[in-house]
Design a protein around this motif. Sequence first.
Motif, PDB file in Angstrom:
ATOM      1  N   ALA A  95       0.810  -1.213   0.000  1.00 50.99           N
ATOM      2  CA  ALA A  95       0.000   0.000   0.000  1.00 50.99           C
ATOM      3  C   ALA A  95       0.846   1.267   0.000  1.00 50.99           C
ATOM      4  CB  ALA A  95      -0.933   0.005   1.209  1.00 50.99           C
ATOM      5  N   GLU A  96       2.126   1.143   0.406  1.00 50.13           N
ATOM      6  CA  GLU A  96       3.016   2.304   0.489  1.00 50.13           C
ATOM      7  C   GLU A  96       3.936   2.430  -0.723  1.00 50.13           C
ATOM      8  OE1 GLU A  96       5.126   2.110   4.170  1.00 50.13           O
ATOM      9  OE2 GLU A  96       3.316   2.257   5.397  1.00 50.13           O
ATOM     10  N   MET A  97       3.802   1.549  -1.681  1.00 47.89           N
ATOM     11  CA  MET A  97       4.677   1.611  -2.845  1.00 47.89           C
ATOM     12  C   MET A  97       4.614   2.949  -3.580  1.00 47.89           C
ATOM     13  SD  MET A  97       6.712  -0.926  -3.278  1.00 47.89           S
ATOM     14  CE  MET A  97       7.109  -0.992  -5.019  1.00 47.89           C
ATOM     15  N   PRO A  98       3.438   3.578  -3.725  1.00 53.45           N
ATOM     16  CA  PRO A  98       3.423   4.896  -4.382  1.00 53.45           C
ATOM     17  C   PRO A  98       4.278   5.927  -3.661  1.00 53.45           C
ATOM     18  CG  PRO A  98       1.217   3.967  -4.341  1.00 53.45           C
ATOM     19  CD  PRO A  98       2.065   3.085  -3.476  1.00 53.45           C
ATOM     20  N   LEU A  99       4.337   5.850  -2.324  1.00 52.40           N
ATOM     21  CA  LEU A  99       5.159   6.777  -1.550  1.00 52.40           C
ATOM     22  C   LEU A  99       6.638   6.542  -1.816  1.00 52.40           C
ATOM     23  CD1 LEU A  99       5.735   8.795   0.818  1.00 52.40           C
ATOM     24  CD2 LEU A  99       5.691   6.775   2.319  1.00 52.40           C
ATOM     25  N   ARG A 178      12.054   4.142  -9.274  1.00 54.03           N
ATOM     26  CA  ARG A 178      10.981   4.981  -9.796  1.00 54.03           C
ATOM     27  C   ARG A 178       9.658   4.243  -9.944  1.00 54.03           C
ATOM     28  NH1 ARG A 178      12.415   8.141 -14.057  1.00 54.03           N
ATOM     29  NH2 ARG A 178      10.552   7.700 -15.289  1.00 54.03           N
ATOM     30  N   GLY A 179       9.629   2.964  -9.534  1.00 57.98           N
ATOM     31  CA  GLY A 179       8.373   2.232  -9.543  1.00 57.98           C
ATOM     32  C   GLY A 179       8.023   1.574 -10.851  1.00 57.98           C
ATOM     33  N   ASP A 180       8.993   1.285 -11.686  1.00 58.18           N
ATOM     34  CA  ASP A 180       8.741   0.623 -12.960  1.00 58.18           C
ATOM     35  C   ASP A 180       9.085  -0.858 -12.936  1.00 58.18           C
ATOM     36  OD1 ASP A 180       7.848   2.961 -14.138  1.00 58.18           O
ATOM     37  OD2 ASP A 180       9.833   3.518 -14.898  1.00 58.18           O
ATOM     38  N   LEU A 181       9.621  -1.331 -11.818  1.00 58.89           N
ATOM     39  CA  LEU A 181      10.059  -2.721 -11.719  1.00 58.89           C
ATOM     40  C   LEU A 181      10.069  -3.142 -10.260  1.00 58.89           C
ATOM     41  CD1 LEU A 181      13.168  -4.375 -13.386  1.00 58.89           C
ATOM     42  CD2 LEU A 181      13.064  -4.198 -10.901  1.00 58.89           C
ATOM     43  N   CYS A 182       9.625  -4.358  -9.982  1.00 57.03           N
ATOM     44  CA  CYS A 182       9.819  -4.975  -8.673  1.00 57.03           C
ATOM     45  C   CYS A 182       9.912  -6.483  -8.882  1.00 57.03           C
ATOM     46  CB  CYS A 182       8.693  -4.616  -7.699  1.00 57.03           C
ATOM     47  SG  CYS A 182       7.085  -5.356  -8.085  1.00 57.03           S
ATOM     48  N   PHE A 183      10.196  -7.218  -7.835  1.00 58.20           N
ATOM     49  CA  PHE A 183      10.329  -8.664  -7.946  1.00 58.20           C
ATOM     50  C   PHE A 183       8.953  -9.315  -8.001  1.00 58.20           C
ATOM     51  CE2 PHE A 183      14.497  -7.469  -6.825  1.00 58.20           C
ATOM     52  CZ  PHE A 183      15.357  -8.529  -7.083  1.00 58.20           C
ATOM     53  N   GLY A 184       8.867 -10.385  -8.797  1.00 59.26           N
ATOM     54  CA  GLY A 184       7.636 -11.147  -8.892  1.00 59.26           C
ATOM     55  C   GLY A 184       7.670 -12.371  -7.989  1.00 59.26           C
ATOM     56  N   SER A 185       6.928 -13.399  -8.345  1.00 58.38           N
ATOM     57  CA  SER A 185       6.807 -14.587  -7.501  1.00 58.38           C
ATOM     58  C   SER A 185       7.943 -15.574  -7.688  1.00 58.38           C
ATOM     59  CB  SER A 185       5.469 -15.279  -7.778  1.00 58.38           C
ATOM     60  OG  SER A 185       5.337 -15.572  -9.156  1.00 58.38           O
ATOM     61  N   GLY A 186       8.746 -15.395  -8.737  1.00 54.48           N
ATOM     62  CA  GLY A 186       9.843 -16.311  -8.989  1.00 54.48           C
ATOM     63  C   GLY A 186       9.402 -17.479  -9.848  1.00 54.48           C
ATOM     64  N   ARG A 187      10.389 -18.113 -10.466  1.00 57.48           N
ATOM     65  CA  ARG A 187      10.113 -19.264 -11.328  1.00 57.48           C
ATOM     66  C   ARG A 187      11.202 -20.296 -11.069  1.00 57.48           C
ATOM     67  NH1 ARG A 187      10.138 -17.805 -17.394  1.00 57.48           N
ATOM     68  NH2 ARG A 187       8.711 -16.191 -16.610  1.00 57.48           N
ATOM     69  N   GLY A 188      10.874 -21.258 -10.227  1.00 54.29           N
ATOM     70  CA  GLY A 188      11.894 -22.220  -9.830  1.00 54.29           C
ATOM     71  C   GLY A 188      13.000 -21.524  -9.061  1.00 54.29           C
ATOM     72  N   ARG A 189      14.242 -21.697  -9.515  1.00 48.64           N
ATOM     73  CA  ARG A 189      15.383 -21.045  -8.871  1.00 48.64           C
ATOM     74  C   ARG A 189      15.623 -19.629  -9.398  1.00 48.64           C
ATOM     75  NH1 ARG A 189      18.948 -24.323  -6.060  1.00 48.64           N
ATOM     76  NH2 ARG A 189      18.495 -26.556  -6.092  1.00 48.64           N
ATOM     77  N   ASN A 190      14.881 -19.243 -10.407  1.00 50.44           N
ATOM     78  CA  ASN A 190      15.090 -17.941 -11.032  1.00 50.44           C
ATOM     79  C   ASN A 190      14.163 -16.879 -10.443  1.00 50.44           C
ATOM     80  OD1 ASN A 190      17.034 -18.837 -12.985  1.00 50.44           O
ATOM     81  ND2 ASN A 190      15.354 -19.779 -14.129  1.00 50.44           N
ATOM     82  N   ILE A 207       0.963  10.954  -5.012  1.00 52.79           N
ATOM     83  CA  ILE A 207       1.821  11.883  -4.268  1.00 52.79           C
ATOM     84  C   ILE A 207       2.961  12.338  -5.165  1.00 52.79           C
ATOM     85  CG2 ILE A 207       3.151   9.949  -3.301  1.00 52.79           C
ATOM     86  CD1 ILE A 207       3.501  11.678  -0.754  1.00 52.79           C
ATOM     87  N   ALA A 208       3.275  13.610  -5.091  1.00 48.98           N
ATOM     88  CA  ALA A 208       4.362  14.170  -5.886  1.00 48.98           C
ATOM     89  C   ALA A 208       5.711  13.765  -5.300  1.00 48.98           C
ATOM     90  CB  ALA A 208       4.244  15.689  -5.928  1.00 48.98           C
ATOM     91  N   PRO A 209       6.762  13.653  -6.134  1.00 55.81           N
ATOM     92  CA  PRO A 209       8.068  13.216  -5.639  1.00 55.81           C
ATOM     93  C   PRO A 209       8.616  14.039  -4.475  1.00 55.81           C
ATOM     94  CG  PRO A 209       8.028  13.085  -8.019  1.00 55.81           C
ATOM     95  CD  PRO A 209       6.744  13.753  -7.615  1.00 55.81           C
ATOM     96  N   ASP A 210       8.519  15.370  -4.532  1.00 59.67           N
ATOM     97  CA  ASP A 210       9.075  16.168  -3.443  1.00 59.67           C
ATOM     98  C   ASP A 210       8.294  15.964  -2.153  1.00 59.67           C
ATOM     99  OD1 ASP A 210       6.843  17.422  -4.499  1.00 59.67           O
ATOM    100  OD2 ASP A 210       7.661  19.447  -4.359  1.00 59.67           O
ATOM    101  N   ALA A 211       6.976  15.843  -2.246  1.00 62.45           N
ATOM    102  CA  ALA A 211       6.164  15.579  -1.061  1.00 62.45           C
ATOM    103  C   ALA A 211       6.448  14.187  -0.513  1.00 62.45           C
ATOM    104  CB  ALA A 211       4.685  15.731  -1.397  1.00 62.45           C
ATOM    105  N   ALA A 212       6.699  13.227  -1.408  1.00 62.63           N
ATOM    106  CA  ALA A 212       7.019  11.863  -0.979  1.00 62.63           C
ATOM    107  C   ALA A 212       8.343  11.827  -0.232  1.00 62.63           C
ATOM    108  CB  ALA A 212       7.063  10.939  -2.186  1.00 62.63           C
TER     109      ALA A 212
END
Length: 385
Positions: A95-99, A178-190, A207-212
Amino acid sequence: MTGAEPAVSVTWEQVLAFRLGRHLLAGKPGDAGHTVTGVASRLCGLHAQIASCAELAVTVRSDKLRPGDVAAAVTDRALVKTWAMRGTLHLLPAAEMPLWTAAGRMRRGHLTPSWLRYQGVTRDELDAIQAAIPEALSGAELTREELAIAVSDRIGRPEMAERLRSGWGDLFKPSAYRGDLCFGSGRGRNVTFVNPRDWVDAEWDSIAPDAALAEVVRRFVAAYGPVAREDFARWWGCQPAQAGRAMAALGDELTPVDVAGHRGFVRAVDLEELMTAALPRGPHARLLPGFDPYVVAACPRNHEALLPPERKEEIYRPQGWISAVLLDRGRICGVWRHEQSRAAVTLSLQGFGPVAARTRKAFGARAESLAHALGGTARTVWADA
C-alpha cells in the motif's frame, strides 16, 4: 529547521530508550499487536538481502508473528520485494509503494558521469533502458534473462543484454527506484520481475516526488531520531547536501537536539517523548538478526554510543554484511548465530566481554522464546569473549 536554532540537550540513554520504543523493542513482544506490514512500515522497510533475516526481524518484535509470516505476506502481495534504500533489497508494504517509488524518483546518484562510466552506458542508453523496462514488463512476469533480452531488443542493442544480466542488477535498480520494476513470484530457482502497477492495487501517482521525499524524511526521523543530515544521507543513499535540503524543507517540523556533543534533529512532536524516555533498570536483552534495521541505520560516526569502537568491524563487516547482535539496554554487547536441526535450535552467543549472570539469564529467556517461534527447543551455548 535552521543551523542557528538552540539545541535541547539529551543523553544517549534517552536516545537509546526512545529508539527501542520506536523499533518495537522496548516492551514485551506483541504488546502493540502489530502485523507484518505494520512492522515493515514502522521500520521504513525490512532488509531482504537474506530472507531469513527479514523473517527474524519481525519475529523478535512480536510474539503474535512467526517465521513464515513474512514469506506469506510476500506471496499475498501485502509486501513487495524491490531495490530501495542504498540500492539494497527491501520488503515494503504494498500500500506504500506509491510513496517510496515517488520519493525514489528524486534519486540522482545513477545519473552522475562516474556511475554511468562504471556501468559502461551513456545517459541516452540509460534513458532508453528505463523507457523500455515498464513496456517489456507490461502484463508480463519475466526472468532476468528474459527481461535483459526483451529490453535490449526494444532499444535495438542486442549486445546490451550482457550488461543487463549483471547479478547485482545495477541497470535495473534505477527503474525499481521509480516504480517501474519490482520482484515477482519467482520461477523455480530464477527470480522474476514485474511491473509494480500490474502487481499491486495501490493509489499510484497519488503523491508528488518532493512531497514523498518529505514524508520519507519524517518517517526516518520518527524511527531513528535524533538524526543529522549525514545519517539520512547514508541510509537513503544520497549526498549529504541533498539530505540537508530534504530535512530543511520540513522547517519547524524538526527541532535540534544535542547528544553528548553530536547535533541531530527529531520531530518536534516527538521531543517530549524523547526527553522523558528512560531505559529499564537491570538487563534488557534482545536478540537481533543480521541486517536488522536497528543496527543498519546506526550512524558509524556515533557508533561509540551503540557499541565499543574496537568491535565495529565485527558488526559492520566487508561487502555490506551486518552481523546478528546481542542488544542489552539498547547497546550492542555481542554477537550470535543459530542452527536448527529437527526440533532443536542451537543458539551460540558471544559477548564482547564478561557477561553477568543476570544478563545471561535474560538472553537465555530470549533464546527460548525465539527457539519456540522457530518451532523447536533452545540449546543456548555461550562462547568465551
